[in-house]
Design a protein around this motif. Sequence first.
Motif, mmCIF file in Angstrom:
data_model
loop_
_atom_site.group_PDB
_atom_site.id
_atom_site.type_symbol
_atom_site.label_atom_id
_atom_site.label_comp_id
_atom_site.label_asym_id
_atom_site.label_seq_id
_atom_site.Cartn_x
_atom_site.Cartn_y
_atom_site.Cartn_z
ATOM 1 N N LEU A 519 0.786 -1.160 -0.157
ATOM 2 C CA LEU A 519 -0.061 0.074 0.047
ATOM 3 C C LEU A 519 1.009 1.150 0.067
ATOM 4 N N GLY A 520 2.404 0.984 0.125
ATOM 5 C CA GLY A 520 3.111 2.134 -0.004
ATOM 6 C C GLY A 520 3.743 2.447 1.166
ATOM 7 N N GLU A 521 4.630 3.499 0.990
ATOM 8 C CA GLU A 521 5.470 3.821 2.400
ATOM 9 C C GLU A 521 5.860 5.354 2.441
ATOM 10 N N ASP A 522 6.044 5.791 3.536
ATOM 11 C CA ASP A 522 6.229 7.262 3.493
ATOM 12 C C ASP A 522 7.902 7.237 3.323
ATOM 13 N N SER A 523 8.390 8.584 3.017
ATOM 14 C CA SER A 523 9.582 8.712 2.640
ATOM 15 C C SER A 523 10.765 8.261 3.973
ATOM 16 N N THR A 524 10.297 8.526 5.212
ATOM 17 C CA THR A 524 11.104 8.371 6.205
ATOM 18 C C THR A 524 11.312 7.087 6.740
ATOM 19 N N GLY A 525 11.658 6.002 5.970
ATOM 20 C CA GLY A 525 11.860 4.533 6.155
ATOM 21 C C GLY A 525 10.564 4.135 6.985
ATOM 22 N N GLY A 526 9.496 4.494 6.350
ATOM 23 C CA GLY A 526 8.113 4.047 6.902
ATOM 24 C C GLY A 526 7.791 4.664 8.351
ATOM 25 N N ARG A 527 8.277 5.654 8.657
ATOM 26 C CA ARG A 527 7.860 6.197 10.142
ATOM 27 C C ARG A 527 7.065 7.536 9.943
ATOM 28 N N THR A 528 6.231 7.906 10.701
ATOM 29 C CA THR A 528 5.557 8.924 10.638
ATOM 30 C C THR A 528 6.181 10.245 11.183
ATOM 31 N N GLY A 529 5.601 11.357 11.220
ATOM 32 C CA GLY A 529 6.242 12.484 11.807
ATOM 33 C C GLY A 529 6.373 12.268 13.197
ATOM 34 N N ALA A 530 5.397 11.676 13.814
ATOM 35 C CA ALA A 530 5.419 11.499 15.306
ATOM 36 C C ALA A 530 6.447 10.722 15.650
ATOM 37 N N GLU A 531 6.477 9.607 14.829
ATOM 38 C CA GLU A 531 7.714 8.343 15.204
ATOM 39 C C GLU A 531 9.089 9.034 14.839
ATOM 40 N N GLU A 532 9.265 9.894 13.787
ATOM 41 C CA GLU A 532 10.491 10.443 13.761
ATOM 42 C C GLU A 532 10.977 11.276 14.870
ATOM 43 N N GLU A 533 9.908 12.153 15.521
ATOM 44 C CA GLU A 533 9.995 12.962 16.602
ATOM 45 C C GLU A 533 10.544 12.156 17.772
ATOM 46 N N GLU A 534 9.760 11.098 18.009
ATOM 47 C CA GLU A 534 10.021 10.148 19.204
ATOM 48 C C GLU A 534 11.404 9.530 18.982
ATOM 49 N N LEU A 535 11.892 9.130 17.857
ATOM 50 C CA LEU A 535 13.166 8.441 17.641
ATOM 51 C C LEU A 535 14.235 9.654 17.926
ATOM 52 N N ARG A 536 13.984 10.850 17.329
ATOM 53 C CA ARG A 536 15.123 11.938 17.860
ATOM 54 C C ARG A 536 15.179 12.342 19.208
ATOM 55 N N ASN A 537 13.986 12.278 19.973
ATOM 56 C CA ASN A 537 13.682 12.362 21.372
ATOM 57 C C ASN A 537 14.624 11.501 22.012
ATOM 58 N N ALA A 538 14.373 10.278 21.656
ATOM 59 C CA ALA A 538 15.039 8.924 22.250
ATOM 60 C C ALA A 538 16.759 9.253 22.185
ATOM 61 N N LYS A 539 17.160 9.720 20.972
ATOM 62 C CA LYS A 539 18.412 9.547 20.644
ATOM 63 C C LYS A 539 19.049 11.071 21.687
ATOM 64 N N ILE A 540 18.545 11.922 21.635
ATOM 65 C CA ILE A 540 19.039 13.087 22.336
ATOM 66 C C ILE A 540 18.919 12.704 23.834
ATOM 67 N N ASN A 541 17.849 11.833 24.252
ATOM 68 C CA ASN A 541 17.875 11.432 25.730
ATOM 69 C C ASN A 541 18.965 10.673 26.318
#
Length: 1330
Positions: A519-541
């Motif tokens: 059904l397709g995939e988003d451009s960020t490796g399949g992650r939504t904006g919220a998931e991208e933000e979550e990953l970034r927060n986790a890395k910063i943390n």
Amino acid sequence: MSAGPAGSGSAPHRFAHYFVICGLDNETGLEPDALAALYQWLEADRQGREPEAVAAGENFDQSPLKRTFKSKVLAHYPQNIECNPFDQDAVNMLCMPKGLSFRTQRDSLAPRFHSFLITREDGSRTYGFVHTFYEEVTSAQIRSAMQTLHQMHQAEQHTSPHTCPSASSSSSSSSSSSMDSLASSSDEAESPSSQAGGRRGCGCSGSGYDAERDTLYVSKSICIITPMPFMHACRRFLTQLQKAVVSQQPPPLPLESYVYNVLYEVPLPPPGRSLKFHGVYEPILCQRPGPSELPLADFPLGDAFQLLGVENLVQLFTCVLLEMQVLLYSQDYQRLMVVAEGITTLLFPFQWQHVYVPILPASLLHFLDAPVPYLMGLQSKEGTDRSKLELPQEANLCFVDIDNHCIELPEDFPQFPNKTEFIQELTEVLLHYGLSPAGGVAPPPPTTTQTCVTGTGLKSTALKELVDDGRNGNLPGEALDVLELLQGNPTLERLQALAKRTGVKVARLEALVAGQKALGEDSTGGRTGAEEEELRNAKINVQLREVFAARFATMFADYEAFVIQNSPDLESWLTNREQMHNFDKASFLSDQPEPFLPFLSRFIETQMFATFIDNKIMSQWEEKEPLLRVFDGRIEKARLYNVRAPSLRSSVYQKCTFLKESAQAIEQRLMKIDHTAIHPHLLDMKIGQGKYQQGFFPKLQADVLASGPTNNNRWSNRTGPAQRRREWPRQQPDHLGLDNDLKEKYMQEARSLGKNLRQPKLSDLSPAVIAQTNWKFVEGLLKECRMKTKRMLVEKMGREAVEMGHGEANITGLEENTLIASLCDLLERIWSHGLQVKQGKSALWSHLMHYQAREELTEQQAESPVSTGQDRRKSESSIGLPALRVSVVQDMRHIQNMGEIKTDVGRARAWIRLSLEKKVLSQHLKQLLSNQALTKKLYKRYAFLRCEEEKEQFLFHLLSLNTVDYFCFTSVFTTIMIPYRAVIIPIKKLSNAMTTSNPWVCVSGELGDSGIMQIPKNVLEMTFDSAFRPHTHISALFKCQNLGKLTTVQLGHDNAGLLAKWLVDCVMVRNEITGHTYKFPCGRWLGKGVDDGSLERILIGELVVPCSDEEVVRGSKTPPPQRSPSQLRRISITSITGRGNKPTTDQIQDAISEAINNILKHFHKPEKERGSLTVLLCGEGGLVGAVEQFFYHGFRTARLFQKNIFVWDFIERSVVYMESADQMGDLQETPEPFGLTCDSLCRYANAINNTSRNIGKDGKFQLLICLGARDRLLSNWLPLLVDCPIITRMYEDSALLRDRVAVNSLIGILQSLHDFPITLETSLTKGVDL
């Protein structure tokens, strides 16, 4: 409450424990908030009004839209869980900390999110995540009640003069209660109408309520309670749930399906794994760190750094490490939680051990009175001025204003080691993620992916869920392979690019499983904006936390070497825990770089460090505590990479090396999901219930949510018994294999106060419970006082015992200062407990100021000096020294005259140090508290200072400190001006105080000298001794910068006039502030043609031990630091020349050995512990005296022509002989070193003779010995003097100087000093040109 039948068994492994709904109960209607009523009761009690007369909660001055009404837990599922019982009152209070909030369509109705936590008795935590939104009030009853309340409010406004409550409450006088202004600051803060100007702003008619015209809304909260802080996942789940309620289309499944799924079908991800479960519209990801990684922390640390800035956050972190009181202040509950949780996760491997309440409900404001370390969060009201916010105790408080991005630090605050480099490293991490290190930036709102809620969108989402539902669990291995293959497929990539260009929304590629069409995939490796933000927060943390963890790993790399493990088993260790030393603090500190010491010396005294060491010791008998296990693993790893000698400490900054791999570990877990939970599905529900109605959260069907499925689902089976056994200990901090009673005893007694009061009891807040809590505080403060005073005595006396006879009982200045600073903190906390009237930031100084005002008033009325609390002290040699007045007020005046101290907290600390040094602390505080009327005025009934028995015990513990000497005032305030009184006392028999010459004096101490001060001629004073015999003496008062401990006095005169000869017994010098009196014995003449012809003498001082009756009562005392009790008294010159007994050869040789030993011991101590070297050289029992005795043994002292002969005469004649022999060439054949030594002796003796000072022959000999010891020449000069023919004329055959064995022995002993750098005071060497 009974536990759900199946829900409880697997509860420890469930993602969520409870789902809760809080809000307005239409059946009971509007109830005034009982907690607000309790608060009014407390206020009335404090103000002395009858508490019963307060109408509970009925306050018509305020608009009903501004008042607090009682919220209730409307429903919670399941009913109860065995491992985490549901605490209804606490959850209700923390979901809606200020009760129900009413709004109209004019107000902002935006939903809000916040978190909270509940700390249980054993220290374990439960987390709550709350989504608060506004629902229209449909009940006609509630609307009409609101209308009635509004009319009553308007009537009240018309009958009374109009005052704006917000304005009146914000003004509070300096002596008002510390709680009044807090109450105003915690009033309703969220309503935008409160920001409007004029009458509208104060809740008057402009912002009123009209049932006909206005739509009424009320707040409602949905909450999820979890055992672990998965903040991002819970936030997304609750947001999607509320969106489903407000959207135009009903959700794909009834809401019960999603709640049931998250409660019973979503497991906790195992350590080191990630998990995907499904919300209403989107999947939600969460991950959990592995066993060797830092523990889970999901609150966005980046936000905390953005709000406060790196510099402020490091300072706050230091305050928390040193267990100060920390108060966070913000309008936003979530900000309070983010900063509190952020700062506590940074403490790894240590854990906060005291009161921890990130969100303090308005009804618990009295808890800020707690005289213990705490970390609390207080909600502020918009526009509240910080200066108006009066807090019960501020002396040791770190106040953090989050919204204004600033921080107020306590005084006397040590810096974190390598702070500059540390801040630089943190700044680099923040800049790498595009965050500002300066702070003052409000973090952006969280990205929530906008879910399309049109009909077609919902259909496609529901279809996708049904397609996925076939999996119901983990992705099989082969499906994963297919997915990875498709992700790298070029055809699919082109398809994606096309979809992106045309703007078509394509569903996610994840659904492509086992041949299903993508059904397709988003451009960020399949992650939504919220998931991208979550990953970034986790890395910063994780990267920020790694930097902090690396600092501790560097600082405590060798901590295990200093842990003292001396118990055979756990039970005996627990039993004796309080008496044992578990950590060798002195050795640890001596091994640290100098710049780290101010911080480390205080940190190793904290409860969190003690608990860390306790856990280390207990790990030899039971499983390691998880944080300790991770920390020890890191130290081990660092050792493998960085092999260094453990004893070589370096202050060179070492950067963290784990940053990259820690961020990669998280990214890999979120990229490749390990587990997928069962999808939400239709439940066996009754038809017709829970019907969808837009904008209203439905009443959920309790029977389907009361219990979970039977334990046959796939994840329960996967998490087998072995896994459970490994997991549960991580949730429960109870130590395995420990007898519970013993553990309880250990928790409550062995640890200091605060461990069993981690969080106030939220469920029962009756006045009786509050009184009980305060009683616990009183007991805890008394215990802490006992422990602190005992520790101070043991540290002081313990060192004395091992000093091997040398009486310099001094612990390291650093450690002593730390213990005294912590005593000052304790006294401030005691004086803050139950306080109701305060001026300034220091509760103790405020009390002293009130006391001083009363005493001075009494003094004026009586027109006589203050007598209350006064004590005129005598000292052993008080002849010539007027009695020194000692009183509370007198010592306060000394402190008030010190311009260097600018704050009340500083003044209070200085006053405590001064009282401690003068040994009157207990006496002063007893005097201060004897004014009971004043204490009653300043303190509430439950205050520590109003508990008579505890107060007496407290003063008794402080009294024990009089048994040891402290110089904690003199050694700290080194730059202040101090008045000194010098008294020159002549020999009594002759009473020849009359002199026509002009005397002068110069006083020297460890910190400097006073310079030469001329004494006005014939300033005679007469005093009477105990037998009423008159004595005359010369007295002078002078003021100069603090000299520290006094060491020498130079005394002289100019030999003018007829009566120029002067026989001085001693000089007394007294510090007029501390009362320390020093005696400088002389017993010699000053004058030409008498004694040794000296016009100037250098006298060595000793501290006079007070011995009035009162001192005897006070108990024993440390021997004075300058004296060595085992040493023979130095024989004076007069006794050597005929009077008194002469010492034997054995006594002389013992005296020399003792003197050399004392000097060697002096150099083997840490630098800060050393006393005065001048005393060891020239004082009583010093090297000069001992060598002088050696030279005088067998010396021919027969008077030739009535003239005394001195050892210096022998030196002079020997030098003359050597010089003449040199000129005649007799010494030319001697070996070169011998000739050089001969030159040096002649040069030194001539330089001493040529000095402009009139120091006399004995003074010259003393100077030669000191210079010879300093320049390592003394042992070389002795053979020259022994071989000189002059010796036969001036010494008898039996003299020690003519005994080769004795001389060689002396040379050997003197050579042991060559390894040490001897420095001489300028008072000794002044005027000698070498």
